[in-house]
Motif scaffolding. Structure first.
Motif, PDB file in Angstrom:
ATOM      1  N   PRO A   1       8.399   7.719  -2.055  1.00 39.29           N
ATOM      2  CA  PRO A   1       7.854   7.888  -3.770  1.00 39.29           C
ATOM      3  C   PRO A   1       8.187   9.345  -4.228  1.00 39.29           C
ATOM      4  CG  PRO A   1       6.074   7.659  -2.211  1.00 39.29           C
ATOM      5  CD  PRO A   1       7.368   7.401  -1.287  1.00 39.29           C
ATOM      6  N   LYS A   2       8.379   9.306  -5.631  1.00 36.43           N
ATOM      7  CA  LYS A   2       8.736  10.739  -6.363  1.00 36.43           C
ATOM      8  C   LYS A   2       7.322  11.164  -6.490  1.00 36.43           C
ATOM      9  CE  LYS A   2      10.540  12.680 -10.488  1.00 36.43           C
ATOM     10  NZ  LYS A   2      11.507  13.532  -9.799  1.00 36.43           N
ATOM     11  N   TYR A   3       6.314  10.214  -6.952  1.00 39.69           N
ATOM     12  CA  TYR A   3       5.018  10.773  -7.243  1.00 39.69           C
ATOM     13  C   TYR A   3       3.830   9.901  -6.516  1.00 39.69           C
ATOM     14  CZ  TYR A   3       7.088  12.857 -11.229  1.00 39.69           C
ATOM     15  OH  TYR A   3       8.085  13.642 -12.095  1.00 39.69           O
ATOM     16  N   GLN A   4       2.757  10.267  -6.212  1.00 39.36           N
ATOM     17  CA  GLN A   4       1.951   9.546  -5.690  1.00 39.36           C
ATOM     18  C   GLN A   4       0.305  10.160  -6.010  1.00 39.36           C
ATOM     19  OE1 GLN A   4       2.986   9.174  -1.438  1.00 39.36           O
ATOM     20  NE2 GLN A   4       2.313   7.039  -1.613  1.00 39.36           N
ATOM     21  N   TYR A   5      -0.500   9.194  -6.666  1.00 36.90           N
ATOM     22  CA  TYR A   5      -1.933   9.828  -6.760  1.00 36.90           C
ATOM     23  C   TYR A   5      -2.912   8.663  -6.927  1.00 36.90           C
ATOM     24  CZ  TYR A   5      -0.224   8.062 -11.702  1.00 36.90           C
ATOM     25  OH  TYR A   5       0.211   7.322 -12.768  1.00 36.90           O
TER      26      TYR A   5
ATOM     27  N   ASP B   1       4.478   1.364  -9.155  1.00 35.06           N
ATOM     28  CA  ASP B   1       3.535   0.401  -8.220  1.00 35.06           C
ATOM     29  C   ASP B   1       2.246   0.867  -8.187  1.00 35.06           C
ATOM     30  OD1 ASP B   1       3.472  -1.713  -6.419  1.00 35.06           O
ATOM     31  OD2 ASP B   1       3.558  -0.252  -4.653  1.00 35.06           O
TER      32      ASP B   1
ATOM     33  N   GLU C   1      -4.579   3.119  -6.794  1.00 33.54           N
ATOM     34  CA  GLU C   1      -3.243   4.387  -6.067  1.00 33.54           C
ATOM     35  C   GLU C   1      -2.288   3.869  -6.619  1.00 33.54           C
ATOM     36  OE1 GLU C   1      -3.414   3.519  -1.774  1.00 33.54           O
ATOM     37  OE2 GLU C   1      -5.462   4.679  -1.803  1.00 33.54           O
TER      38      GLU C   1
ATOM     39  N   ASN D   1       0.872  -1.216   0.050  1.00 29.30           N
ATOM     40  CA  ASN D   1       0.049   0.070  -0.108  1.00 29.30           C
ATOM     41  C   ASN D   1       0.788   1.126   0.100  1.00 29.30           C
ATOM     42  OD1 ASN D   1      -2.570   0.531  -0.253  1.00 29.30           O
ATOM     43  ND2 ASN D   1      -3.268   0.687   1.857  1.00 29.30           N
ATOM     44  N   ARG D   2       1.419   1.442  -0.682  1.00 25.75           N
ATOM     45  CA  ARG D   2       2.468   2.435  -0.445  1.00 25.75           C
ATOM     46  C   ARG D   2       1.728   3.742  -1.676  1.00 25.75           C
ATOM     47  NH1 ARG D   2       6.315  -2.163  -0.312  1.00 25.75           N
ATOM     48  NH2 ARG D   2       5.966  -3.049  -2.030  1.00 25.75           N
TER      49      ARG D   2
ATOM     50  N   ASN E   1      11.191  -2.187  -0.650  1.00 22.22           N
ATOM     51  CA  ASN E   1      10.813  -1.105  -1.097  1.00 22.22           C
ATOM     52  C   ASN E   1      10.806  -0.943  -2.783  1.00 22.22           C
ATOM     53  OD1 ASN E   1      12.017   1.743  -2.110  1.00 22.22           O
ATOM     54  ND2 ASN E   1      10.328   2.182  -0.273  1.00 22.22           N
TER      55      ASN E   1
ATOM     56  N   ALA F   1       2.044   4.837  -7.234  1.00 30.75           N
ATOM     57  CA  ALA F   1       3.163   5.382  -6.784  1.00 30.75           C
ATOM     58  C   ALA F   1       4.397   5.014  -7.440  1.00 30.75           C
ATOM     59  CB  ALA F   1       3.388   4.888  -5.180  1.00 30.75           C
TER      60      ALA F   1
ATOM     61  N   TYR G   1       8.484   5.115  -7.793  1.00 28.92           N
ATOM     62  CA  TYR G   1       9.862   5.214  -6.960  1.00 28.92           C
ATOM     63  C   TYR G   1      10.986   5.510  -7.780  1.00 28.92           C
ATOM     64  CZ  TYR G   1       7.124   3.826  -3.071  1.00 28.92           C
ATOM     65  OH  TYR G   1       6.108   3.314  -2.139  1.00 28.92           O
TER      66      TYR G   1
END
Length: 223
Positions: free
Chosen positions: A172-176, A136, A161, A2-3, A121, A163, A165
């Motif tokens: 994470p560099k991005y998450q959305y 991911d 979701e 769940n990252r 990770n 993410a 990396y």
């Protein structure tokens, strides 16, 4: 883990052609989609994947993990389509080339030792596998029919979701989030498999357009 206006007249027949290609199952390789669309209006990716210094291409690994209740195999199909469509879109638009780590190697990392994957990770896994970025995706919900109509009407729905990396970095560099809902359409049992593939392709498109520079008409036509 769940990252702008005027587009319909110009592009309507191309969008219809793409819909026909997808709906009939012909030309299922993603490389056959992009060349049908020739828009001039460029659109920058919201979450670009830039190559490391000194490199002219981006190496990407894609994993999709799904929650209980999601149909078996959807995660693997979605991961494969995201990778192949990112590569195809980058090639078609002549932007930074994208190389995708073989999906069988990614699946082995995710499934052979679930505990190691869950505690690990993606940034570390990316560095070990020679990827610049690890995308991911957590597939939280996925359905192909509408319960409001007794599951007799097709309507793809999904909640994800995402993410991204960078290799060697733990944060994470991005998450959305991504929430998707397709239009209602008749539930033809004979076409169910085709609809499944088409909707998974739509989800892959939504992720792809987040990370690859493209043309606005490509995004509109393939939604």
């Amino acid at each position: 883990m769940n990252r702008n206006s005027g587009g319909f007249a110009k592009w309507g027949w191309k969008a219809a052609l793409v819909a026909l290609v997808l709906g009939t199952g012909f030309g299922c390789g993603p490389g056959t989609w992009w060349h049908l669309l020739k828009g001039d209006q460029k659109k920058d990716a919201e979450f670009p994947l830039t190559p490391p210094e000194g490199k002219k291409e981006v190496v990407v690994a894609v994993s999709v993990t799904s929650q209980h209740g999601v149909q078996a195999g959807v995660d693997l199909d979605l991961a494969s389509k995201i990778g192949s469509q990112m590569k195809a879109l980058a090639t078609e638009n002549k932007v930074t080339p994208i190389k995708v780590i073989d999906q069988a190697k990614i699946n082995a990392v995710v499934t052979n030792n679930p505990q190691k994957w869950n505690l690990g990770n993606p940034g570390e896994f990316a560095a070990r596998m020679g990827a610049d970025y690890w995308i991911d995706v957590s597939l939280l919900e996925f359905s192909l029919s509408d319960k409001e109509y007794g599951n007799e009407i097709c309507r793809g729905r999904a909640t994800m979701e995402v993410a991204v990396y960078e290799a060697g970095k733990t944060a994470p560099k991005y998450q959305y989030p991504l929430v998707s809902q397709a239009p209602l359409r008749p539930n033809d049992v004979a076409q169910k498999g085709i609809y499944r593939g088409e909707y998974i392709g739509k989800l892959a498109n939504e992720v792809t357009f987040k990370h690859v520079n493209h043309k606005a008409d490509q995004e509109r036509a393939l939604r």
